[in-house]
Design a protein around this motif. Structure first.
Motif, short mmCIF file in Angstrom:
data_model
loop_
_atom_site.label_atom_id
_atom_site.label_comp_id
_atom_site.label_asym_id
_atom_site.label_seq_id
_atom_site.Cartn_x
_atom_site.Cartn_y
_atom_site.Cartn_z
N MET A 148 19.40 51.56 33.36
CA MET A 148 19.09 51.18 31.98
C MET A 148 18.07 50.05 32.01
O MET A 148 18.28 49.03 32.64
N SER A 149 16.98 50.26 31.33
CA SER A 149 15.93 49.25 31.33
C SER A 149 15.82 48.61 29.95
O SER A 149 16.23 49.16 28.94
N ILE A 150 15.24 47.43 29.96
CA ILE A 150 15.04 46.70 28.71
C ILE A 150 13.72 47.17 28.10
O ILE A 150 12.69 47.15 28.76
N GLY A 151 13.77 47.59 26.85
CA GLY A 151 12.58 48.06 26.16
C GLY A 151 11.78 46.92 25.58
O GLY A 151 12.19 45.75 25.57
N PHE A 152 10.63 47.27 25.07
CA PHE A 152 9.72 46.29 24.48
C PHE A 152 10.37 45.56 23.31
O PHE A 152 10.27 44.35 23.20
N TRP A 153 11.04 46.31 22.44
CA TRP A 153 11.66 45.69 21.26
C TRP A 153 12.81 44.76 21.64
O TRP A 153 12.97 43.69 21.07
N GLN A 154 13.62 45.18 22.60
CA GLN A 154 14.74 44.34 23.03
C GLN A 154 14.23 43.04 23.64
O GLN A 154 14.77 41.97 23.38
N LEU A 155 13.19 43.13 24.44
CA LEU A 155 12.59 41.94 25.04
C LEU A 155 12.00 41.03 23.96
O LEU A 155 12.17 39.81 23.99
N GLY A 156 11.36 41.62 22.98
CA GLY A 156 10.79 40.85 21.87
C GLY A 156 11.86 40.11 21.07
O GLY A 156 11.70 38.96 20.70
N ILE A 157 12.98 40.79 20.84
CA ILE A 157 14.08 40.16 20.09
C ILE A 157 14.68 39.02 20.90
O ILE A 157 14.97 37.95 20.35
N LEU A 158 14.87 39.21 22.21
CA LEU A 158 15.39 38.14 23.06
C LEU A 158 14.47 36.92 23.05
O LEU A 158 14.93 35.78 22.93
N ILE A 159 13.18 37.16 23.15
CA ILE A 159 12.22 36.05 23.13
C ILE A 159 12.26 35.34 21.79
O ILE A 159 12.27 34.11 21.72
N LEU A 160 12.32 36.10 20.70
CA LEU A 160 12.38 35.51 19.37
C LEU A 160 13.65 34.68 19.18
O LEU A 160 13.61 33.60 18.60
N LEU A 161 14.78 35.16 19.70
CA LEU A 161 16.04 34.43 19.55
C LEU A 161 16.04 33.12 20.32
O LEU A 161 16.60 32.12 19.86
N PHE A 162 15.46 33.12 21.51
CA PHE A 162 15.52 31.93 22.35
C PHE A 162 14.25 31.10 22.33
O PHE A 162 14.17 30.08 23.00
N PHE A 163 13.25 31.49 21.55
CA PHE A 163 12.03 30.72 21.43
C PHE A 163 12.28 29.30 20.93
O PHE A 163 11.74 28.35 21.50
N PRO A 164 13.10 29.11 19.88
CA PRO A 164 13.37 27.72 19.44
C PRO A 164 14.01 26.87 20.54
O PRO A 164 13.68 25.69 20.67
N SER A 165 14.88 27.46 21.35
CA SER A 165 15.50 26.71 22.44
C SER A 165 14.47 26.30 23.49
O SER A 165 14.52 25.18 23.99
N LEU A 166 13.55 27.20 23.79
CA LEU A 166 12.52 26.88 24.78
C LEU A 166 11.58 25.79 24.26
O LEU A 166 11.23 24.87 25.00
N ILE A 167 11.20 25.88 23.00
CA ILE A 167 10.33 24.85 22.40
C ILE A 167 11.06 23.50 22.39
O ILE A 167 10.49 22.47 22.73
N ALA A 168 12.35 23.52 22.00
CA ALA A 168 13.13 22.27 21.98
C ALA A 168 13.24 21.67 23.37
O ALA A 168 13.12 20.45 23.54
N LEU A 169 13.45 22.51 24.38
CA LEU A 169 13.53 22.03 25.76
C LEU A 169 12.23 21.33 26.15
O LEU A 169 12.25 20.21 26.67
N ILE A 170 11.12 21.96 25.88
CA ILE A 170 9.82 21.39 26.25
C ILE A 170 9.57 20.08 25.49
O ILE A 170 9.16 19.08 26.08
N LEU A 171 9.84 20.08 24.18
CA LEU A 171 9.59 18.88 23.39
C LEU A 171 10.50 17.72 23.81
O LEU A 171 10.06 16.57 23.87
N CYS A 172 11.76 18.00 24.09
CA CYS A 172 12.67 16.95 24.55
C CYS A 172 12.18 16.34 25.86
O CYS A 172 12.19 15.12 26.03
#
Length: 163
Positions: free
Chosen positions: A1-25
């Protein structure tokens, strides 16, 4: 089972705020030495913090349930409510959520002062990173000398409890 383009996009969108917060902190919070604890305080350990979060989770679950009864607008408000619940209360003069107050736990910066709203926001969002890495960032609370999780190390916060 592989991760599709949409699933990867949703994961990135969900965790994007966390990544930005990590970098800014990491960039914006100045690294200062931690103050020595007063004799009447100890670091709040994993199980005390877990129980406090469980109380907060129950409170939020009830509020989310009520909000989901309001179509669309309730759901949108619910997305932001969890963030505001933690960020506003952590940065308040009480320095704690309702669950933390029940257990006499406060959140502080390295100088034992109250944290600001944006540091509390960063702390809240970086919890997402701790969850992504199989909860290791949360489990480490039980094993660090100041009882800090990954999100606390990044935002340079400590949780204290009365002896």
């Amino acid at each position: 089972m592989s991760i599709g383009f949409w699933q990867l996009g949703i994961l990135i969108l969900l965790f994007f705020p966390s990544l930005i917060a990590l970098i800014l902190c990491l960039i914006l919070i100045k690294k200062r030495n931690y103050k020595k604890l007063p004799k009447n305080k100890i670091y709040a350990g994993f199980w005390h913090r877990f129980l406090a979060y469980l109380i907060d989770f129950i409170i939020l679950a009830v509020i989310y349930f009520v909000l989901t009864l309001i179509p669309v607008i309730g759901w949108i408000i619910g997305i932001f409510f969890g963030w505001l619940y933690f960020a506003i209360q952590h940065s308040s003069s009480k320095r704690s959520t309702l669950g933390m107050r029940a257990l006499d736990i406060t959140i502080n910066d390295e100088n034992l002062d109250k944290i600001g709203f944006w540091r509390a926001t960063g702390n809240y969002l970086v919890v997402g990173i701790s969850i992504i890495i199989l909860f290791i960032g949360l489990i480490m609370i039980g094993f660090t000398s100041r009882k800090q999780g990954l999100h606390n190390l990044v935002s340079r916060t400590i949780h204290l409890k009365d002896k």
